[in-house]
Design an enzyme around this catalytic site. Structure first.
Site, PDB file in Angstrom:
ATOM      1  N   CYS B  83       0.865  -1.275  -0.032  1.00  0.00           N
ATOM      2  CA  CYS B  83       0.037   0.023  -0.053  1.00  0.00           C
ATOM      3  C   CYS B  83       0.690   1.272  -0.251  1.00  0.00           C
ATOM      4  O   CYS B  83       0.351   2.278  -0.057  1.00  0.00           O
ATOM      5  CB  CYS B  83      -0.874  -0.047   1.263  1.00  0.00           C
ATOM      6  SG  CYS B  83      -1.845  -1.279   1.044  1.00  0.00           S
ATOM      7  N   CYS B 206     -12.895   0.859   8.272  1.00  0.00           N
ATOM      8  CA  CYS B 206     -12.015   0.613   7.316  1.00  0.00           C
ATOM      9  C   CYS B 206     -12.293   1.271   6.078  1.00  0.00           C
ATOM     10  O   CYS B 206     -13.213   1.822   5.616  1.00  0.00           O
ATOM     11  CB  CYS B 206     -12.567  -1.160   6.878  1.00  0.00           C
ATOM     12  SG  CYS B 206     -12.584  -2.351   8.408  1.00  0.00           S
ATOM     13  N   SER B 207     -10.881   1.392   5.419  1.00  0.00           N
ATOM     14  CA  SER B 207     -11.122   2.174   4.050  1.00  0.00           C
ATOM     15  C   SER B 207     -11.611   1.335   3.144  1.00  0.00           C
ATOM     16  O   SER B 207     -11.520  -0.027   3.350  1.00  0.00           O
ATOM     17  CB  SER B 207      -9.560   2.637   3.687  1.00  0.00           C
ATOM     18  OG  SER B 207      -8.787   1.430   3.722  1.00  0.00           O
ATOM     19  N   ILE B 209     -12.651  -0.343  -0.890  1.00  0.00           N
ATOM     20  CA  ILE B 209     -11.870  -1.149  -1.960  1.00  0.00           C
ATOM     21  C   ILE B 209     -12.251  -0.021  -2.932  1.00  0.00           C
ATOM     22  O   ILE B 209     -13.453   0.190  -3.339  1.00  0.00           O
ATOM     23  CB  ILE B 209     -12.461  -2.538  -2.263  1.00  0.00           C
ATOM     24  CG1 ILE B 209     -12.344  -3.490  -1.168  1.00  0.00           C
ATOM     25  CG2 ILE B 209     -11.931  -3.180  -3.681  1.00  0.00           C
ATOM     26  CD1 ILE B 209     -10.922  -3.762  -0.803  1.00  0.00           C
ATOM     27  N   LYS B 329     -10.124   6.748   4.358  1.00  0.00           N
ATOM     28  CA  LYS B 329     -11.466   6.529   4.431  1.00  0.00           C
ATOM     29  C   LYS B 329     -12.520   6.838   3.678  1.00  0.00           C
ATOM     30  O   LYS B 329     -13.417   5.964   3.258  1.00  0.00           O
ATOM     31  CB  LYS B 329     -11.758   7.089   6.033  1.00  0.00           C
ATOM     32  CG  LYS B 329     -11.480   6.202   7.323  1.00  0.00           C
ATOM     33  CD  LYS B 329     -12.196   4.976   7.154  1.00  0.00           C
ATOM     34  CE  LYS B 329     -13.638   5.278   7.397  1.00  0.00           C
ATOM     35  NZ  LYS B 329     -14.721   4.545   6.693  1.00  0.00           N
ATOM     36  N   HIS B 333      -9.090   3.980  -1.260  1.00  0.00           N
ATOM     37  CA  HIS B 333      -7.815   3.590  -1.177  1.00  0.00           C
ATOM     38  C   HIS B 333      -7.390   2.472  -2.482  1.00  0.00           C
ATOM     39  O   HIS B 333      -7.492   1.212  -2.142  1.00  0.00           O
ATOM     40  CB  HIS B 333      -7.725   3.035   0.240  1.00  0.00           C
ATOM     41  CG  HIS B 333      -6.529   2.395   0.333  1.00  0.00           C
ATOM     42  ND1 HIS B 333      -5.293   2.973  -0.035  1.00  0.00           N
ATOM     43  CD2 HIS B 333      -6.140   1.504   1.284  1.00  0.00           C
ATOM     44  CE1 HIS B 333      -4.023   2.122   0.371  1.00  0.00           C
ATOM     45  NE2 HIS B 333      -4.557   1.143   1.179  1.00  0.00           N
TER      46      HIS B 333
END
Lengths: 386, 386
Positions: B83, B206-207, B209, B329, B333
């Site tokens: 990442c 969670c960020s 997809i 967020k 991402h």
């Protein structure tokens, strides 16, 4: 830009290495290179690897490299440019040291290719071609290079026997290389009569699927003079160019434009002509590739690469030895490691440390050419002994 | 090393972009950045991408990038550090220009993540963790960060509400960002009560997809002064460090050593303290990540990142605005693009070109922090308006 030398090289024994994970392969060459340089760490690491995700489900080698070599927390990053990943990693490491950002940087390369289901390796390798316009329609790399071979044979009269002579020469050289994957010598008849893969390319026209790694350590010239008593090998030229990813979109599929451009850049930077170079390690992923590469580099005139090979120009005792290591054909082709191993071989040759029977007589200036896909990217480096 | 400035930035609208292939996404941001810089080509391209092989079966973006942006045959190479791939690509491009090898180099980043079967994205992302010791035993990233969160809560008393405040702040900022994937505002109760992913992390911790890309153009300072009338944004610090790939092998899983080291390097190079920096874009792949990152950077004392967030220190109008873009967020991402988009945001902010409602008041010096895996690699850059 500062002057940069290579002060350490390492390469493990290549082959089908079932007992080693990709991290083991990588660490093995890293430690060999550190040992060769006589140092215990570096300031940064570039790792050439084409597809550790598809081959081993492990990305993030930029962390694993330093970690499993025991030199964490130095920074690492993976570099990918298909089969030119190793050459690209070396170029990035060269620029890093030349910039002054660090004095000692490693370029490593690794690929673990044999631990996949049947067809898995061909599938993973095909991701270096155009997935939407080439692979989707059923073409993989043997097919792409077969088209290039057919066109080259049609246009220039290159023969089946000339293709075979590339394999014969490289296996002869590789038979003297204890680290090579396939050390058997082959005859023209064996090459011609081995199983057909993609007409005209037979199995022995193709480089193998290999597990392996290589690593080299780059150092600013000033620091290198302090650190080593071995012959210093200076990087005097670096070139890098791209071409369309799709073979069908090129003007001419019987020549390699990106290799020609990268070579011109490297030669210009070095202030040399190709005739000043003593020997080369080039990207013979298929026999036709070596023929086209020596033409693109100017070692043979365009269309005469096959004849030059058959005439022995590129033999170990010829006018311009090519692939004294055995090349990808015999030594093996763990794709991310290949470009780094080429540099390791050139350094060994320049230092006069190549194994008996494959040491090039005059080995002061060597050239490495590493290629991705069907020539969609090419990296060329020139190194000179000081 | 030469002074280097960023002279052009581009980013497409992020989201689930079913109608665009990875090559389309990449080319879109490349062309936006060229347009922003007012130039029509660059001399080389670095492309941050974590796993185009697993996500799209297409490696070799180093060729596809220049080719599909219409600037072939310039050289390109992909850079991967999970990442942190985008940040690593920016660093490589920075070193390239600083070395003198080229005047104008692009750092682009891309990931096409949504075009996979159910579970395919989590599988691909998990290749950034230790495949043999973590993933093989069933851990994926939400689980790894949940362990870090639990330890942080246990050790420092960080609360569920403090985690939620990270999401609330970043979605508020992202609601003002027309390029963000999820522009809805969220309340602490919504975050807390959204579906549990890995205790204590809920879906809104969670960020997402994301499909998306970003590109920035780096230029030697001398040339930049000729080329642009926009405010020049100079790269004054660059840092990069690694940590063990395995979370279990770290001394302390409630702190981020690689981020701390990379930040120290970048600050030392810039000759600044963290208190000299006006704002930051950081890697909030999970809410707990932002809390730990602001501690590692020194924006908040160790263990006080949650409190600092709840106190509004990192709000857009706080003492040290963090993730004015909406962060991973809210903005999304697409892993390889994230680190490049952070730089693009900092340049926009320093130029005073951020969208209404999320322009940071004092935005002369910004910091970008991009992280791979559970912190196994970190890249930090500091940029200052001239």
């Amino acid at each position: 830009m500062r002057d940069v030398a290579v002060i350490g090289v390492g390469m493990n024994k290549w082959g089908e290495l079932w007992e080693a994970a990709i991290r083991d392969l990588l660490a093995e060459s890293v430690l060999l290179a550190l040992d060769d340089a006589g140092i215990d760490s570096v300031e940064a690491m570039y790792i050439g690897c084409m597809s550790s995700g598809l081959f081993t489900h492990q990305e993030h080698l930029g962390s694993i490299g330093p970690d499993y070599s025991g030199i964490c927390p130095i920074p690492g990053m993976r570099v990918e440019s298909a089969c030119a990943s190793g050459g690209a990693a070396f170029r990035a490491a060269y620029i890093h040291v030349a910039s002054g950002m660090a004095d000692i940087v490693m370029a490593a390369g690794v690929e673990k290719m044999t631990d996949v289901d049947g067809g898995g390796a061909t599938f993973a390798l095909a991701t270096a071609a155009d997935q939407e316009y080439e692979v989707y329609n059923g073409v993989t790399f043997p097919g792409l290079y077969a088209m290039m071979a057919n066109h080259h044979m049609h246009k220039y009269g290159t023969t089946r026997d000339q293709l075979s002579q590339v394999a014969v020469k490289n296996h002869l050289n590789g038979s003297k290389n204890p680290l090579a994957q396939f050390r058997m010598k082959v005859t023209p008849d064996q090459v011609k009569n081995s199983v057909m893969v993609a007409d005209p390319l037979t199995l022995l026209d193709c480089s193998p699927i290999t597990d392996g790694s290589a690593a080299v350590i780059l150092c600013s010239m000033d620091k290198a003079k302090e650190l080593t008593r071995k012959r210093l090998v200076k990087i005097i030229g670096s070139g890098h160019a791209s071409d369309t990813i799709q073979l069908a979109q090129r003007e001419d599929i019987s020549s390699l434009k990106s290799t020609n451009m990268a070579a011109k850049q490297a030669l210009e930077m070095a202030g040399r002509k190709i005739s000043d170079i003593n020997f080369a390690e080039v990207h013979d992923c298929f026999t036709i590739a070596e023929i086209m590469v020596i033409e693109a580099l100017g070692i043979a005139p365009q269309g005469k690469g096959g004849k030059a090979t058959a005439d022995g120009i590129t033999a170990i005792d010829g006018k311009f030895p090519v692939n004294a290591s055995g090349g990808l054909k015999s030594k093996g082709h763990p794709v991310g490691a290949t470009g780094v191993a080429q540099i390791a071989e050139i350094v060994k040759q320049v230092r006069g440390e190549a194994d008996e029977g494959r040491q090039v007589k005059k080995a002061d200036i060597g050239l490495a050419q590493n290629m991705g896909g069907s020539g969609a990217s090419s990296v060329v480096h020139i190194l000179e002994g000081m």
